[in-house]
Write a protein that holds these residues in place. Sequence first.
Motif, PDB file in Angstrom:
ATOM      1  N   PRO A  12       1.093  -1.163   0.083  1.00 28.97           N
ATOM      2  CA  PRO A  12       0.063   0.067   0.001  1.00 28.97           C
ATOM      3  C   PRO A  12       0.812   1.559   0.029  1.00 28.97           C
ATOM      4  O   PRO A  12       0.518   2.192  -0.726  1.00 28.97           O
ATOM      5  N   LEU A  13       2.006   0.995   0.658  1.00 26.16           N
ATOM      6  CA  LEU A  13       2.789   2.598   0.679  1.00 26.16           C
ATOM      7  C   LEU A  13       3.418   2.665  -0.814  1.00 26.16           C
ATOM      8  O   LEU A  13       3.561   3.771  -1.304  1.00 26.16           O
ATOM      9  N   LEU A  14       3.684   1.537  -1.295  1.00 29.67           N
ATOM     10  CA  LEU A  14       4.285   1.462  -2.752  1.00 29.67           C
ATOM     11  C   LEU A  14       3.280   2.052  -3.594  1.00 29.67           C
ATOM     12  O   LEU A  14       3.605   2.945  -4.496  1.00 29.67           O
ATOM     13  N   LEU A  15       2.060   1.649  -3.470  1.00 30.43           N
ATOM     14  CA  LEU A  15       0.977   2.223  -4.331  1.00 30.43           C
ATOM     15  C   LEU A  15       0.534   3.623  -4.171  1.00 30.43           C
ATOM     16  O   LEU A  15       0.374   4.393  -5.022  1.00 30.43           O
ATOM     17  N   LEU A  16       0.608   4.065  -2.787  1.00 33.51           N
ATOM     18  CA  LEU A  16       0.570   5.385  -2.480  1.00 33.51           C
ATOM     19  C   LEU A  16       1.637   6.296  -3.282  1.00 33.51           C
ATOM     20  O   LEU A  16       1.284   7.332  -3.678  1.00 33.51           O
ATOM     21  N   PHE A  17       2.947   5.703  -3.387  1.00 32.63           N
ATOM     22  CA  PHE A  17       3.759   6.708  -3.948  1.00 32.63           C
ATOM     23  C   PHE A  17       3.544   6.566  -5.281  1.00 32.63           C
ATOM     24  O   PHE A  17       3.857   7.763  -5.753  1.00 32.63           O
ATOM     25  N   VAL A  18       3.369   5.619  -6.163  1.00 36.75           N
ATOM     26  CA  VAL A  18       3.174   5.528  -7.582  1.00 36.75           C
ATOM     27  C   VAL A  18       1.948   6.561  -7.880  1.00 36.75           C
ATOM     28  O   VAL A  18       2.270   7.168  -8.947  1.00 36.75           O
ATOM     29  N   ILE A  19       0.898   6.354  -7.068  1.00 31.63           N
ATOM     30  CA  ILE A  19      -0.139   7.174  -7.540  1.00 31.63           C
ATOM     31  C   ILE A  19      -0.156   8.543  -7.206  1.00 31.63           C
ATOM     32  O   ILE A  19      -0.393   9.456  -8.122  1.00 31.63           O
ATOM     33  N   THR A  20       0.453   8.994  -6.131  1.00 23.09           N
ATOM     34  CA  THR A  20       0.837  10.545  -5.976  1.00 23.09           C
ATOM     35  C   THR A  20       1.708  10.951  -6.972  1.00 23.09           C
ATOM     36  O   THR A  20       1.760  11.964  -7.448  1.00 23.09           O
ATOM     37  N   THR A  21       3.168  10.125  -7.232  1.00 21.20           N
ATOM     38  CA  THR A  21       4.064  10.543  -7.971  1.00 21.20           C
ATOM     39  C   THR A  21       3.223  10.993  -9.491  1.00 21.20           C
ATOM     40  O   THR A  21       3.488  11.918 -10.262  1.00 21.20           O
TER      41      THR A  21
END
Length: 134
Positions: A12-21
Motif C-alpha cells: 500500500p505504501l508503494l501504491l501510494l507513492f506511485v499514485i501520488t507521483t
Amino acid sequence: MSNISVSRSFRPLLLLFVITTALFITSRARFARWNVDADVLIIGNLVLFAAAAVSFYLFSRSWNSRNPQAILRTVYGGMFSKMMICLIAVIIYLSIVGKGFNKAGIIGCMFLYVLYTTLEVVILMKLSKQKKNV
C-alpha cells in the motif's frame, strides 16, 4: 509471521507513492495555477517514500523478536528516523533555494507526511493483530 507477509504489507505504501507521483507529474499545470511547485512535491514524495521504506525495513528486522518492547522501540525509531530524514530534506531544500522557497509545496509535503505515517501505522496495527492471532 514471515518476512513475506511484511513485504506484502509494504505494497500500500508503494501504491501510494506511485499514485501520488503520477498525480504530481500529470497535474503540473494545475499545481502551477495554485502556486505549488510540482517538483517540490515529487522530490518530497520520494524522500517520504524512502524514509517509509527505511522504517519498514527496521520494523521487518525486529518482527521475529519475542520481546514486544523491541518491536515498539523499532516502530518508534522508524518514525523518529523518518521525521529526521524529512527535517534534513527541508533544511537542505531551504539552504539551496533560500528565500524563494515554495511554501505551498512544503505544506503539501507535510500533508504527504501525514498520509504516509497514517498508512504505516494502520499497516503495523494490522500486522500486530495478525501476529497475536498466530
